[in-house]
Write an enzyme that holds these catalytic residues in place. Sequence first.
Site, short mmCIF file in Angstrom:
data_model
loop_
_atom_site.label_atom_id
_atom_site.label_comp_id
_atom_site.label_asym_id
_atom_site.label_seq_id
_atom_site.Cartn_x
_atom_site.Cartn_y
_atom_site.Cartn_z
N GLY A 134 2.69 -35.87 23.26
CA GLY A 134 3.21 -34.95 25.08
C GLY A 134 2.68 -33.80 24.64
N GLU A 135 2.72 -33.40 26.31
CA GLU A 135 1.40 -32.25 26.84
C GLU A 135 3.43 -31.62 26.39
OE1 GLU A 135 -1.66 -31.05 27.31
OE2 GLU A 135 0.89 -29.11 27.99
N CYS A 147 5.11 -31.15 12.71
CA CYS A 147 4.14 -31.27 14.37
C CYS A 147 5.36 -31.60 15.07
CB CYS A 147 3.13 -32.39 13.60
SG CYS A 147 2.23 -32.79 15.08
N CYS A 202 3.03 -39.72 27.31
CA CYS A 202 2.69 -38.56 27.48
C CYS A 202 1.69 -39.13 29.13
CB CYS A 202 1.46 -38.30 26.61
SG CYS A 202 0.35 -36.76 27.32
S1 SF4 Z 1 -1.92 -34.46 25.62
FE1 SF4 Z 1 -1.42 -35.00 23.76
S2 SF4 Z 1 -0.22 -36.63 23.95
FE2 SF4 Z 1 -1.27 -36.18 25.44
S3 SF4 Z 1 -2.26 -38.01 26.08
FE3 SF4 Z 1 -3.46 -35.64 25.45
S4 SF4 Z 1 -3.46 -36.05 23.14
FE4 SF4 Z 1 -2.10 -37.24 24.07
#
Ligand code: SF4
Length: 345
Positions: free
Chosen positions: A164-165, A107, A114
């Site tokens: 992250g996204e 992962c 994020c």
């Molecule tokens: S997109 Fe994923 S990493 Fe970003 S805030 Fe939402 S759950 Fe968390």
Amino acid sequence: MDPRNIRPSELEDWAAARDCDATVVRKLLSAIFRRGVLEPGRWMAESQIPRRLAESIAPLPLPRLTLDGSVVSPQDGFQKLRFRTGEGLALETVLIPLHKPGAVSLCLSSQIGCAMGCTFCATARMTTRRNLQTWEIIDQFLQARDLVQSQGRRVTGAVFMGMGEPFLNYDNVLAAADLMRCSSAGSVAAKAITVSTVGLVPEIDRYTREGHRYRLAISLGAATDAKRKELVPVASRWPVAEVVAAARRHALARRCRVTLAYVCIGGVNVGEDDARALGELIGDTPVRVDLIEVTDPTGRYAPPTAEELQGFRDALTRHVGQPIVRRYSGGKDIQAACGTLAGVG
Ligand code: SF4
């Protein structure tokens, strides 16, 4: 050429412009991935790469990450690695043991912090945020792979579901996926690589248009805009119907099932009405619904009780005509579960 963010196809063009053929590109990639050699000078010495080619590579220091911590869950064998970037920022990678003996999926993180602000996620609360370079993503893969191999196991898949996204760092993530897939590099099957998004519709459509062969997962959170906005603030920009329409376009264009990740929260989104709304939303869109129990380090949200979850599954069976899978989110005891990565612990 900046070797920090290179894609195999760009490397081929670059080598061809220097009268070098695909064999040279394979040697370069193989040197980097199989031997972990990242400095151009050593590529030449250790891989018999022509001098003129090696010398034309800008001698940029490739950003190796420093392994700063490693912890294994005594409960389920999930392992979390914490790395530091050159400027000392923390990012995390999780090693997920699969059912097949010796097989491990990674992962990977795509960003530090994020900006999506999901209310159940620790990464969203990190104050420093930036995209990871392709090589910082790849170095997670390389170092984790070496560790896995030293344990007598092997990496068979990778998911971009860490910090992250991924679609906010689109180019670097896809370049990293291309490198991991390349037979001269990571050699991970395209179908064993999953790119996950919280539901950025323009990027989903771009991903569909570009014809990538990696799997697509979308974090749904809830089936109605009202509930989704509470959990996933980006829902204010793209209504859930638009997100699922983009998933449908992808599934039909690529002839595959899109994974819809549904974070189950006790008393919030696991009722009969939620199951009905999900069924109406999905219709006959080719998806697989993954149910994941929330792990919220703040304690704001709790996972459903066993009865709630069973009731929700039963309701989904009545209302949703697509496969439903319960996905195990492991490593809870070491802060490695979905939504708990924050570079600490
Ligand atoms: S997109 Fe994923 S990493 Fe970003 S805030 Fe939402 S759950 Fe968390």
